[in-house]
Design a protein around this motif. Structure first.
Motif, PDB file in Angstrom:
ATOM      1  N   ASN A 142       0.864  -1.174   0.000  1.00 51.81           N
ATOM      2  CA  ASN A 142       0.000   0.000   0.000  1.00 51.81           C
ATOM      3  C   ASN A 142       0.905   1.229   0.000  1.00 51.81           C
ATOM      4  O   ASN A 142       1.707   1.424   0.929  1.00 51.81           O
ATOM      5  CB  ASN A 142      -0.883   0.045   1.255  1.00 51.81           C
ATOM      6  N   ILE A 143       0.799   2.061  -1.041  1.00 51.22           N
ATOM      7  CA  ILE A 143       1.609   3.264  -1.164  1.00 51.22           C
ATOM      8  C   ILE A 143       0.681   4.473  -1.094  1.00 51.22           C
ATOM      9  O   ILE A 143      -0.302   4.550  -1.836  1.00 51.22           O
ATOM     10  CB  ILE A 143       2.381   3.266  -2.505  1.00 51.22           C
ATOM     11  N   ARG A 144       0.985   5.411  -0.208  1.00 51.81           N
ATOM     12  CA  ARG A 144       0.162   6.627  -0.138  1.00 51.81           C
ATOM     13  C   ARG A 144       0.143   7.312  -1.504  1.00 51.81           C
ATOM     14  O   ARG A 144       1.172   7.456  -2.155  1.00 51.81           O
ATOM     15  CB  ARG A 144       0.708   7.590   0.914  1.00 51.81           C
ATOM     16  N   ASP A 145      -1.030   7.768  -1.905  1.00 57.52           N
ATOM     17  CA  ASP A 145      -1.191   8.373  -3.234  1.00 57.52           C
ATOM     18  C   ASP A 145      -0.804   9.853  -3.164  1.00 57.52           C
ATOM     19  O   ASP A 145      -1.635  10.726  -2.879  1.00 57.52           O
ATOM     20  CB  ASP A 145      -2.629   8.210  -3.714  1.00 57.52           C
ATOM     21  N   ASP A 153       2.140  16.578   0.913  1.00 57.35           N
ATOM     22  CA  ASP A 153       2.631  17.435   2.001  1.00 57.35           C
ATOM     23  C   ASP A 153       2.867  16.620   3.271  1.00 57.35           C
ATOM     24  O   ASP A 153       3.846  16.870   3.999  1.00 57.35           O
ATOM     25  CB  ASP A 153       1.622  18.548   2.284  1.00 57.35           C
ATOM     26  N   LEU A 154       1.987  15.653   3.529  1.00 55.05           N
ATOM     27  CA  LEU A 154       2.181  14.790   4.695  1.00 55.05           C
ATOM     28  C   LEU A 154       3.476  14.005   4.564  1.00 55.05           C
ATOM     29  O   LEU A 154       4.249  13.884   5.525  1.00 55.05           O
ATOM     30  CB  LEU A 154       0.992  13.839   4.840  1.00 55.05           C
ATOM     31  N   GLY A 155       3.740  13.460   3.370  1.00 55.31           N
ATOM     32  CA  GLY A 155       4.981  12.716   3.155  1.00 55.31           C
ATOM     33  C   GLY A 155       6.211  13.577   3.387  1.00 55.31           C
ATOM     34  O   GLY A 155       7.204  13.126   3.979  1.00 55.31           O
ATOM     35  N   GLU A 156       6.165  14.835   2.941  1.00 58.48           N
ATOM     36  CA  GLU A 156       7.297  15.742   3.161  1.00 58.48           C
ATOM     37  C   GLU A 156       7.475  16.029   4.649  1.00 58.48           C
ATOM     38  O   GLU A 156       8.607  16.103   5.152  1.00 58.48           O
ATOM     39  CB  GLU A 156       7.078  17.025   2.379  1.00 58.48           C
ATOM     40  N   LEU A 157       6.368  16.178   5.364  1.00 61.11           N
ATOM     41  CA  LEU A 157       6.439  16.402   6.802  1.00 61.11           C
ATOM     42  C   LEU A 157       7.058  15.209   7.521  1.00 61.11           C
ATOM     43  O   LEU A 157       7.889  15.364   8.428  1.00 61.11           O
ATOM     44  CB  LEU A 157       5.029  16.660   7.342  1.00 61.11           C
ATOM     45  N   MET A 158       6.701  14.006   7.098  1.00 60.05           N
ATOM     46  CA  MET A 158       7.213  12.798   7.737  1.00 60.05           C
ATOM     47  C   MET A 158       8.705  12.628   7.496  1.00 60.05           C
ATOM     48  O   MET A 158       9.400  11.980   8.273  1.00 60.05           O
ATOM     49  CB  MET A 158       6.454  11.580   7.209  1.00 60.05           C
ATOM     50  N   GLY A 159       9.200  13.182   6.383  1.00 62.30           N
ATOM     51  CA  GLY A 159      10.632  13.147   6.134  1.00 62.30           C
ATOM     52  C   GLY A 159      11.150  11.827   5.622  1.00 62.30           C
ATOM     53  O   GLY A 159      12.290  11.449   5.887  1.00 62.30           O
ATOM     54  N   ALA A 160      10.323  11.082   4.881  1.00 68.20           N
ATOM     55  CA  ALA A 160      10.754   9.792   4.344  1.00 68.20           C
ATOM     56  C   ALA A 160      11.863   9.990   3.329  1.00 68.20           C
ATOM     57  O   ALA A 160      11.964  11.035   2.688  1.00 68.20           O
ATOM     58  CB  ALA A 160       9.585   9.081   3.681  1.00 68.20           C
ATOM     59  N   SER A 161      12.697   8.984   3.168  1.00 64.06           N
ATOM     60  CA  SER A 161      13.666   8.995   2.080  1.00 64.06           C
ATOM     61  C   SER A 161      12.897   8.974   0.769  1.00 64.06           C
ATOM     62  O   SER A 161      12.096   8.065   0.540  1.00 64.06           O
ATOM     63  CB  SER A 161      14.579   7.764   2.160  1.00 64.06           C
ATOM     64  N   PRO A 162      13.086   9.975  -0.091  1.00 67.97           N
ATOM     65  CA  PRO A 162      12.222  10.097  -1.268  1.00 67.97           C
ATOM     66  C   PRO A 162      12.347   8.921  -2.211  1.00 67.97           C
ATOM     67  O   PRO A 162      13.434   8.492  -2.569  1.00 67.97           O
ATOM     68  CB  PRO A 162      12.712  11.396  -1.933  1.00 67.97           C
ATOM     69  N   GLY A 163      11.171   8.373  -2.580  1.00 66.44           N
ATOM     70  CA  GLY A 163      11.134   7.396  -3.652  1.00 66.44           C
ATOM     71  C   GLY A 163      11.479   5.974  -3.296  1.00 66.44           C
ATOM     72  O   GLY A 163      11.422   5.096  -4.153  1.00 66.44           O
ATOM     73  N   LEU A 197      -4.131   8.433  12.256  1.00 67.05           N
ATOM     74  CA  LEU A 197      -3.179   9.001  11.307  1.00 67.05           C
ATOM     75  C   LEU A 197      -1.861   9.315  12.006  1.00 67.05           C
ATOM     76  O   LEU A 197      -0.777   9.081  11.444  1.00 67.05           O
ATOM     77  CB  LEU A 197      -3.752  10.259  10.660  1.00 67.05           C
ATOM     78  N   THR A 198      -1.936   9.791  13.231  1.00 69.19           N
ATOM     79  CA  THR A 198      -0.717  10.023  14.011  1.00 69.19           C
ATOM     80  C   THR A 198       0.010   8.707  14.252  1.00 69.19           C
ATOM     81  O   THR A 198       1.241   8.623  14.124  1.00 69.19           O
ATOM     82  CB  THR A 198      -1.068  10.703  15.346  1.00 69.19           C
ATOM     83  N   ASP A 199      -0.738   7.656  14.582  1.00 67.75           N
ATOM     84  CA  ASP A 199      -0.118   6.339  14.759  1.00 67.75           C
ATOM     85  C   ASP A 199       0.559   5.869  13.474  1.00 67.75           C
ATOM     86  O   ASP A 199       1.653   5.279  13.517  1.00 67.75           O
ATOM     87  CB  ASP A 199      -1.174   5.310  15.179  1.00 67.75           C
ATOM     88  N   LEU A 200      -0.093   6.107  12.337  1.00 70.13           N
ATOM     89  CA  LEU A 200       0.503   5.729  11.059  1.00 70.13           C
ATOM     90  C   LEU A 200       1.863   6.372  10.881  1.00 70.13           C
ATOM     91  O   LEU A 200       2.843   5.715  10.512  1.00 70.13           O
ATOM     92  CB  LEU A 200      -0.430   6.124   9.912  1.00 70.13           C
ATOM     93  N   VAL A 201       1.945   7.664  11.149  1.00 72.10           N
ATOM     94  CA  VAL A 201       3.209   8.382  11.000  1.00 72.10           C
ATOM     95  C   VAL A 201       4.267   7.800  11.930  1.00 72.10           C
ATOM     96  O   VAL A 201       5.417   7.559  11.530  1.00 72.10           O
ATOM     97  CB  VAL A 201       3.008   9.885  11.279  1.00 72.10           C
ATOM     98  N   PHE A 202       3.883   7.521  13.170  1.00 69.25           N
ATOM     99  CA  PHE A 202       4.860   7.079  14.164  1.00 69.25           C
ATOM    100  C   PHE A 202       5.123   5.573  14.108  1.00 69.25           C
ATOM    101  O   PHE A 202       5.903   5.052  14.904  1.00 69.25           O
ATOM    102  CB  PHE A 202       4.432   7.527  15.560  1.00 69.25           C
ATOM    103  N   SER A 203       4.535   4.887  13.132  1.00 69.02           N
ATOM    104  CA  SER A 203       4.860   3.474  12.909  1.00 69.02           C
ATOM    105  C   SER A 203       5.885   3.293  11.797  1.00 69.02           C
ATOM    106  O   SER A 203       6.274   2.163  11.493  1.00 69.02           O
ATOM    107  CB  SER A 203       3.597   2.682  12.560  1.00 69.02           C
ATOM    108  N   ARG A 204       6.333   4.384  11.187  1.00 72.84           N
ATOM    109  CA  ARG A 204       7.315   4.284  10.118  1.00 72.84           C
ATOM    110  C   ARG A 204       8.693   4.013  10.708  1.00 72.84           C
ATOM    111  O   ARG A 204       9.065   4.566  11.752  1.00 72.84           O
ATOM    112  CB  ARG A 204       7.352   5.562   9.289  1.00 72.84           C
ATOM    113  N   LEU A 222       3.216  17.768  13.181  1.00 75.37           N
ATOM    114  CA  LEU A 222       2.095  17.003  12.651  1.00 75.37           C
ATOM    115  C   LEU A 222       0.773  17.552  13.178  1.00 75.37           C
ATOM    116  O   LEU A 222      -0.192  17.704  12.421  1.00 75.37           O
ATOM    117  CB  LEU A 222       2.245  15.526  13.013  1.00 75.37           C
ATOM    118  N   ARG A 223       0.718  17.888  14.467  1.00 75.65           N
ATOM    119  CA  ARG A 223      -0.503  18.467  15.044  1.00 75.65           C
ATOM    120  C   ARG A 223      -0.861  19.769  14.334  1.00 75.65           C
ATOM    121  O   ARG A 223      -2.016  19.999  13.978  1.00 75.65           O
ATOM    122  CB  ARG A 223      -0.300  18.710  16.530  1.00 75.65           C
ATOM    123  N   ASP A 224       0.139  20.612  14.104  1.00 83.38           N
ATOM    124  CA  ASP A 224      -0.106  21.888  13.426  1.00 83.38           C
ATOM    125  C   ASP A 224      -0.588  21.658  11.993  1.00 83.38           C
ATOM    126  O   ASP A 224      -1.475  22.371  11.497  1.00 83.38           O
ATOM    127  CB  ASP A 224       1.160  22.740  13.428  1.00 83.38           C
TER     128      ASP A 224
END
Length: 250
Positions: A142-145, A153-163, A197-204, A222-224
C-alpha cells in the motif's frame, strides 16, 4: 536495493501504533492474487505462507479465505500481536531469506509491505524452494497516493527517504529463478481518525529510529499540519493509497 535489515526489526518498538495506524489490504487485491495463483497452479490453493507478516494485516484476510495459513515474522512483539489478532494461525520466527519450512511445502507465498527489506537474491531463491511446482509469490504494497496535494505534504512532513517505497514497489527486484509475470495497481483508501493518522506516522521505521527530541518536534509539526489542513479537520480522514501487486513464478 534493500534497506538496512536491522531497521526491519524495530517495528516491535511501535507495535501498538503499527496495529492501529496501518491499513489492511483491499479485497480486490486478494481476489486478483487468488485467481491468478490458482490459474497457474491449475487447482484450488490449499496452503499459504505470509512472510514478513507483521501484526497480521494481510494474514487476517488470507485466514478468512484459506483453511491453512502460516505466518513468518522476525520480530517477537509483532509476531505475538499477530497471534492475538488472528487466532488459529501458526506463526514462526524467520525471514524471507530463511523460511522455516520444508521444500515444496506451499502453494502461495505472500510478502506485504516487506520485500524492500530483503536481500532479493537470497529471498527469491528461498521462496522458490518452499513453493510447490506452479506456486506463486505475491508482493503487495500500500503506497500513499501522493498525487493528492495534502498527502504529498504529509509525506514531506514525515521526512521519508524520497522514492524508496515507491520505486521498490513499482518494480521490485526479482532475480531468478522466480520471474515477474504480472503487475497491477489498484486505487484504495482507508478511513482514519486523527489519532490513527498520528499512529501511522509514528509506525514508520525512520520515525521509530528518531531520538525523543526529534519525535516530539515531529509530533508538534504534525498536530499543526492537521489543524491547518482543511481536508483533515473532520472526525475521520480518508487517506488515499495505491495498492501495488506483483506476481512471480518459475
Amino acid at each position: 536495493m534493500a534497506r538496512d535489515p536491522e531497521h526491519a526489526i524495530t517495528f516491535g518498538q511501535a507495535v501498538d501504533a503499527y496495529d492501529r495506524g496501518r491499513p489492511g489490504y483491499p479485497a480486490e487485491a486478494l481476489d486478483l492474487i487468488v485467481e491468478s495463483a490458482s490459474s497457474r497452479l491449475r487447482r484450488r490453493i490449499v496452503d499459504v505462507v505470509d512472510v514478513g507478516a507483521g501484526t497480521g494485516k494481510l494474514t487476517s484476510a488470507l485466514a478468512a479465505r484459506f483453511d491453512r495459513v502460516r505466518a513468518v515474522e522476525p520480530d517477537d512483539a509483532m509476531r505475538a500481536r499477530l497471534l492475538a489478532n488472528v487466532p488459529g494461525v501458526t506463526a514462526f520466527p524467520g525471514t524471507a531469506e530463511s523460511i522455516p519450512l520444508p521444500d515444496a511445502d506451499t502453494d502461495l507465498v505472500t510478502v506485504a509491505q516487506a520485500w524492500h527489506w530483503v536481500d532479493p537474491v537470497r529471498a527469491t531463491a528461498e521462496v522458490a524452494r518452499v513453493l510447490r511446482p506452479g506456486g506463486t509469490l505475491a508482493l503487495v504494497w500500500n503506497i500513499r497516493d501522493e498525487r493528492v496535494p495534502w498527502v504529498r505534504d504529509l509525506g514531506e512532513l514525515m521526512g521519508a527517504s524520497p522514492g524508496v517505497d515507491e520505486n521498490d514497489s513499482a518494480d521490485p527486484p526479482l532475480p531468478g529463478p522466480l520471474l515477474r509475470y504480472d503487475h497491477v495497481e489498484l486505487p484504495f483508501s482507508t478511513s482514519l481518525t486523527r489519532e490513527q493518522l498520528t499512529d501511522l506516522v509514528f509506525s514508520r521505521s525512520y520515525v521509530i529510529a528518531l531520538d525523543d527530541e526529534r519525535k516530539a518536534d515531529l509530533r508538534t509539526r504534525l498536530r499543526d499540519f492537521l489543524d491547518a489542513t482543511p481536508e483533515l479537520t473532520g472526525e475521520r480522514i480518508e487517506l488515499p493509497y495505491v495498492t501495488r501487486v506483483t506476481l512471480a513464478a518459475e
